[in-house]
Motif scaffolding. Structure first.
Motif, PDB file in Angstrom:
ATOM      1  N   THR A  16       0.868  -1.172   0.000  1.00  9.53           N
ATOM      2  CA  THR A  16       0.000   0.000   0.000  1.00  9.53           C
ATOM      3  C   THR A  16       0.903   1.219   0.000  1.00  9.53           C
ATOM      4  O   THR A  16       1.750   1.363   0.877  1.00  9.53           O
ATOM      5  CB  THR A  16      -0.890   0.008   1.255  1.00  9.53           C
ATOM      6  N   TYR A  17       0.777   2.063  -1.026  1.00 15.02           N
ATOM      7  CA  TYR A  17       1.556   3.301  -1.065  1.00 15.02           C
ATOM      8  C   TYR A  17       0.878   4.340  -0.175  1.00 15.02           C
ATOM      9  O   TYR A  17      -0.355   4.369  -0.080  1.00 15.02           O
ATOM     10  CB  TYR A  17       1.635   3.848  -2.498  1.00 15.02           C
ATOM     11  N   ASP A  18       1.680   5.174   0.432  1.00 14.00           N
ATOM     12  CA  ASP A  18       1.170   6.265   1.272  1.00 14.00           C
ATOM     13  C   ASP A  18       0.146   5.783   2.280  1.00 14.00           C
ATOM     14  O   ASP A  18      -0.921   6.384   2.446  1.00 14.00           O
ATOM     15  CB  ASP A  18       0.533   7.371   0.397  1.00 14.00           C
ATOM     16  N   GLU A  19       0.493   4.685   2.970  1.00 14.62           N
ATOM     17  CA  GLU A  19      -0.456   4.097   3.912  1.00 14.62           C
ATOM     18  C   GLU A  19      -0.928   5.124   4.934  1.00 14.62           C
ATOM     19  O   GLU A  19      -0.132   5.860   5.512  1.00 14.62           O
ATOM     20  CB  GLU A  19       0.204   2.909   4.641  1.00 14.62           C
ATOM     21  N   GLU A  24      -3.519   7.316  -0.226  1.00 12.83           N
ATOM     22  CA  GLU A  24      -3.268   5.876  -0.115  1.00 12.83           C
ATOM     23  C   GLU A  24      -3.715   5.092  -1.358  1.00 12.83           C
ATOM     24  O   GLU A  24      -4.813   5.306  -1.868  1.00 12.83           O
ATOM     25  CB  GLU A  24      -4.006   5.348   1.126  1.00 12.83           C
ATOM     26  N   VAL A  25      -2.824   4.236  -1.846  1.00  9.43           N
ATOM     27  CA  VAL A  25      -3.160   3.363  -2.980  1.00  9.43           C
ATOM     28  C   VAL A  25      -2.792   1.933  -2.612  1.00  9.43           C
ATOM     29  O   VAL A  25      -1.651   1.656  -2.259  1.00  9.43           O
ATOM     30  CB  VAL A  25      -2.338   3.724  -4.247  1.00  9.43           C
ATOM     31  N   LYS A  26      -3.772   1.031  -2.728  1.00  7.97           N
ATOM     32  CA  LYS A  26      -3.457  -0.387  -2.537  1.00  7.97           C
ATOM     33  C   LYS A  26      -2.994  -0.920  -3.882  1.00  7.97           C
ATOM     34  O   LYS A  26      -3.791  -1.176  -4.766  1.00  7.97           O
ATOM     35  CB  LYS A  26      -4.729  -1.129  -2.113  1.00  7.97           C
ATOM     36  N   ALA A  27      -1.688  -1.084  -4.049  1.00  6.49           N
ATOM     37  CA  ALA A  27      -1.168  -1.510  -5.344  1.00  6.49           C
ATOM     38  C   ALA A  27      -1.131  -3.030  -5.455  1.00  6.49           C
ATOM     39  O   ALA A  27      -1.226  -3.581  -6.551  1.00  6.49           O
ATOM     40  CB  ALA A  27       0.215  -0.926  -5.572  1.00  6.49           C
ATOM     41  N   LEU A  28      -1.000  -3.711  -4.318  1.00 10.05           N
ATOM     42  CA  LEU A  28      -0.997  -5.176  -4.314  1.00 10.05           C
ATOM     43  C   LEU A  28      -1.715  -5.661  -3.067  1.00 10.05           C
ATOM     44  O   LEU A  28      -1.603  -5.049  -2.002  1.00 10.05           O
ATOM     45  CB  LEU A  28       0.434  -5.724  -4.256  1.00 10.05           C
ATOM     46  N   GLY A  45      -0.943  -7.831 -17.158  1.00 12.56           N
ATOM     47  CA  GLY A  45      -2.054  -7.060 -16.607  1.00 12.56           C
ATOM     48  C   GLY A  45      -2.123  -5.720 -17.303  1.00 12.56           C
ATOM     49  O   GLY A  45      -1.172  -5.300 -17.960  1.00 12.56           O
ATOM     50  N   LEU A  46      -3.263  -5.074 -17.158  1.00 12.12           N
ATOM     51  CA  LEU A  46      -3.418  -3.768 -17.781  1.00 12.12           C
ATOM     52  C   LEU A  46      -2.607  -2.737 -16.993  1.00 12.12           C
ATOM     53  O   LEU A  46      -2.145  -2.999 -15.896  1.00 12.12           O
ATOM     54  CB  LEU A  46      -4.900  -3.369 -17.804  1.00 12.12           C
ATOM     55  N   SER A  47      -2.475  -1.568 -17.585  1.00  8.07           N
ATOM     56  CA  SER A  47      -1.715  -0.509 -16.937  1.00  8.07           C
ATOM     57  C   SER A  47      -2.336  -0.154 -15.581  1.00  8.07           C
ATOM     58  O   SER A  47      -3.542  -0.054 -15.463  1.00  8.07           O
ATOM     59  CB  SER A  47      -1.701   0.692 -17.868  1.00  8.07           C
ATOM     60  N   GLY A  48      -1.484  -0.032 -14.586  1.00  7.91           N
ATOM     61  CA  GLY A  48      -1.972   0.329 -13.248  1.00  7.91           C
ATOM     62  C   GLY A  48      -2.425  -0.855 -12.415  1.00  7.91           C
ATOM     63  O   GLY A  48      -2.855  -0.686 -11.283  1.00  7.91           O
ATOM     64  N   ALA A  49      -2.299  -2.073 -12.969  1.00 12.46           N
ATOM     65  CA  ALA A  49      -2.775  -3.263 -12.254  1.00 12.46           C
ATOM     66  C   ALA A  49      -1.891  -3.593 -11.047  1.00 12.46           C
ATOM     67  O   ALA A  49      -2.341  -4.230 -10.099  1.00 12.46           O
ATOM     68  CB  ALA A  49      -2.826  -4.453 -13.206  1.00 12.46           C
ATOM     69  N   GLY A  50      -0.639  -3.157 -11.103  1.00 17.31           N
ATOM     70  CA  GLY A  50       0.269  -3.455  -9.988  1.00 17.31           C
ATOM     71  C   GLY A  50       1.465  -4.300 -10.402  1.00 17.31           C
ATOM     72  O   GLY A  50       2.207  -4.796  -9.556  1.00 17.31           O
ATOM     73  N   LYS A  51       1.689  -4.460 -11.721  1.00 19.18           N
ATOM     74  CA  LYS A  51       2.784  -5.308 -12.211  1.00 19.18           C
ATOM     75  C   LYS A  51       4.152  -4.813 -11.763  1.00 19.18           C
ATOM     76  O   LYS A  51       4.953  -5.581 -11.246  1.00 19.18           O
ATOM     77  CB  LYS A  51       2.783  -5.351 -13.752  1.00 19.18           C
ATOM     78  N   SER A  52       4.411  -3.536 -11.990  1.00 21.55           N
ATOM     79  CA  SER A  52       5.734  -3.009 -11.622  1.00 21.55           C
ATOM     80  C   SER A  52       5.935  -3.106 -10.122  1.00 21.55           C
ATOM     81  O   SER A  52       7.022  -3.475  -9.665  1.00 21.55           O
ATOM     82  CB  SER A  52       5.873  -1.548 -12.063  1.00 21.55           C
ATOM     83  N   THR A  53       4.895  -2.799  -9.380  1.00 19.49           N
ATOM     84  CA  THR A  53       5.005  -2.906  -7.928  1.00 19.49           C
ATOM     85  C   THR A  53       5.361  -4.333  -7.542  1.00 19.49           C
ATOM     86  O   THR A  53       6.255  -4.560  -6.727  1.00 19.49           O
ATOM     87  CB  THR A  53       3.675  -2.492  -7.270  1.00 19.49           C
ATOM     88  N   LEU A  54       4.697  -5.297  -8.163  1.00 15.07           N
ATOM     89  CA  LEU A  54       4.959  -6.701  -7.844  1.00 15.07           C
ATOM     90  C   LEU A  54       6.413  -7.077  -8.140  1.00 15.07           C
ATOM     91  O   LEU A  54       7.104  -7.648  -7.301  1.00 15.07           O
ATOM     92  CB  LEU A  54       3.991  -7.605  -8.622  1.00 15.07           C
TER      93      LEU A  54
END
Ligand SMILES: Nc1ncnc2c1ncn2[C@@H]1O[C@H](COP(=O)(O)OP(=O)(O)O)[C@@H](O)[C@H]1O
Ligand SMILES: [Mg+2]
Lengths: 338, 223
Positions: A16-19, A24-28, A45-54
């Motif tokens: 979670t970014y900026d918890e 706040e964004v739940k990326a994964l 996954g589509l853009s913004g799905a959380g791939k890079s974060t993963l």
């Protein structure tokens, strides 16, 4: 490759970014994944799905806010900075925009990981030259990144990532900035590296064709969750989730021509594509169908075709057609909400 | 007016100005380069975020930068006396010059360091580089063209300050302007000195720009 030889084990991973803040964004959320030694594993996954974060949570460029990541049995999420730096040497990474040092030439870019791990200048240069040779750039050692094409830059980045003999190579949209021909060449290079050096590759992409071309297994990520995973051909043949269908269907979602006709998705594999199935079905049932979308793909060396048809809305005709398909052993799924 | 005594005066003034500018710049870089790097890496989005220290040093730098140089020159006299034994002459002037210049250098270095693309730094992190290795092998390398440009403009600022220091017995070309041009009203001399200063600034600027372009490998028409 034995099924229990897991090289990357991800357990309950969350980020979670900026918890706690407004932004706040739940990326994964609750990501569980096992990647086997020696495979090429795709994450799509589509853009913004959380791939890079993963993928960034795998080498801890991003600190997960929940869960654990193991690499070769070692918990990377529990390591201190010094151990983490050592572990990272065994995990190469390449990026969409290459991230090469722009002020140094190709050779010195490949020398970088060697120099920081204690190689002398001379030894580093010798090994870097071999690596450039390995990725097909032997003549361009003295070129600066600004003098190289996108594909060449990615080759330098691959050589650099391979310099420390990694067990794993993480690729975040590594071919997304390249034209189709160069994409194929880079994918083939990665495939070769996987085969010859046994490096496990994790491919992050938003393009199904990348997965089809080189991956053995795939996970589909949508809205911060892994929604589906398995062998590429299984997921392709029978996508269960909307996210998977969106990525696999030729042109994303399709619209029925009129509101009544039912939509069927037919999947052919190499054994059935020779027969004129649809034509035979139309002839034997005596009613026309509309072809909504059609596509063929190469997966694992086999040809797969898929077809989305809209059945006639008259009573019984859809059932007759499905019975015909059953009798011909054609895999099909009814699409309710494509 | 262009007799040998006068030429000697100008030559001495010129050398004093060069001496003050170069020494003060060097010392300012000895302080400002590490400080600027620290300000860059300790930003929230830097490789070693440290909000407390970043704010502390940032505030010190901002305070020093907001004091006009002429005022700093006078205010620093006790310190200058303490450090150099005197507040007169070109060596003594180096003290206020450094106090005024190192914050400028620090901000300029910070800007250069912060302009290095984050992705390149991340790539280094992904290869297991330490923060120190990232600073020396990534940031300082990638920022070279921008650091050169920054150094040229810092040098010009210090040169300007050194001329201003002439008002307070600082020596160099500035003193000559004050003593001859202002107190004795010899405007001819003043114009000669202005021309010399302008030429010096032009040379630094031009040299900086050329060196920066020459050093920059991130352009297609290089080599
Ligand atoms: N550093 C960050 N700070 C805040 N939010 C972020 C950050 N990085 C990514 N996100 C958000 O997390 C979500 C997933 O992003 P990302 O992992 O980059 O997706 P993908 O790579 O699949 O496009 C997006 O909503 C994105 O805006
Ligand atoms: Mg991404």
């Amino acid at each position: 490759m034995s099924a229990n030889d897991v090289i990357i084990h991800i357990e309950g991973l969350g980020k979670t970014y900026d918890e706690g803040k407004e932004t706040e964004v739940k990326a994964l959320e609750d990501v569980n994944l096992d990647i086997y030694r020696g495979e090429i594993f795709g994450i799509i996954g589509l853009s913004g799905a959380g791939k890079s974060t993963l993928v960034r949570c795998i080498n801890l460029l991003e600190r997960p806010t929940a869960g654990r990541v193991f690499i070769s049995g070692q918990e990377i999420t529990g390591m201190d900075e010094a151990d983490l730096r050592l572990a990272r040497r065994k995990i190469g990474m390449i990026f969409q925009d290459f991230n090469l040092l722009e002020q140094v030439n190709a050779l010195d870019n490949v020398c970088f990981p060697l120099r920081i791990s204690g190689y002398t200048k001379l030894d580093a240069e010798k090994r870097a030259a071999e690596l450039l040779d390995r990725v097909g750039l032997s003549g361009r050692a003295g070129a600066f990144p600004s003098q190289l094409s996108g594909g060449q830059k990615q080759r330098v980045a691959i050589a650099r990532a391979l310099a420390s003999d990694p067990e794993v190579l993480l690729c975040d949209e590594a071919v997304s900035a390249l034209d189709p021909t160069t994409t194929i060449q880079i994918l083939e290079l990665l495939q070769e590296i996987n085969r010859e050096l046994g490096v496990t590759i994790v491919m992050i992409t938003h393009e199904m064709k990348v997965i089809e071309k080189i991956c053995s297994r795939v996970a589909i990520i949508a809205d911060s969750h892994i929604v589906e995973s398995g062998n590429v051909s299984d997921v392709f043949r029978n996508p269960r989730t909307d996210a998977a269908k969106k990525l696999i269907l030729p042109s994303g979602g399709v619209e029925p021509f009129d509101g009544n006709g039912r939509l069927l998705r037919l999947v052919f594999d190499g054994t059935t594509t020779d027969k004129p199935i649809v034509a035979n079905m139309v002839l034997s049932c005596g009613e026309p169908v509309s072809i909504v979308a059609a596509d063929t793909k190469q997966i694992d060396g086999k040809t797969f075709g898929q077809l989305i048809i809209q059945l006639p809305s008259g009573t019984g005709s859809a059932e007759r057609m499905m019975a015909y398909l059953d009798s011909e052993n054609i895999t099909y799924t009814e699409e309710t909400d494509v | 007016m262009f007799d040998s005594k006068f030429l000697g005066l100008i030559a001495t003034g010129f050398l004093e100005t060069v001496y003050m500018t170069v020494s003060a710049s060097l010392i300012s870089y000895i302080i400002g380069l590490p400080l600027g790097l620290f300000l860059s890496v300790s930003r929230p989005e830097g490789i070693a975020p440290n909000p407390g220290l970043n704010r502390f040093f940032g505030t010190v730098v901002n305070l020093l930068r907001s004091v006009p140089f002429v005022i700093l020159l006078v205010a620093a006299i006790p310190l200058t006396r303490f450090v150099m034994g005197t507040s007169i002459g070109s060596s003594a002037t180096i003290v206020p010059l450094v106090i005024a210049s190192f914050p400028i250098v620090a901000r300029s270095v910070e800007a250069s360091a912060s302009s290095v693309r984050h992705g390149v730094i991340e790539a280094a992190q992904s290869m297991g580089a330490t923060n120190m290795q990232i600073i020396t092998r990534v940031i300082l390398r990638e920022a070279v063209p921008s650091l050169i440009t920054g150094a040229a403009s810092s040098l010009i600022t210090v040169l300007g300050f050194s001329a201003m220091a002439g008002v307070c017995g600082g020596g160099g070309l500035g003193s000559i302007v004050i003593n001859y041009g202002y107190y004795r009203g010899e405007t001819g001399i003043m114009y000669v000195l202005i021309v010399i200063l302008v030429i010096m600034v032009q040379i630094i600027q031009e040299a900086g720009a050329r060196l920066s372009v020459k050093a920059d490998r991130n352009t297609k028409n290089n080599n």
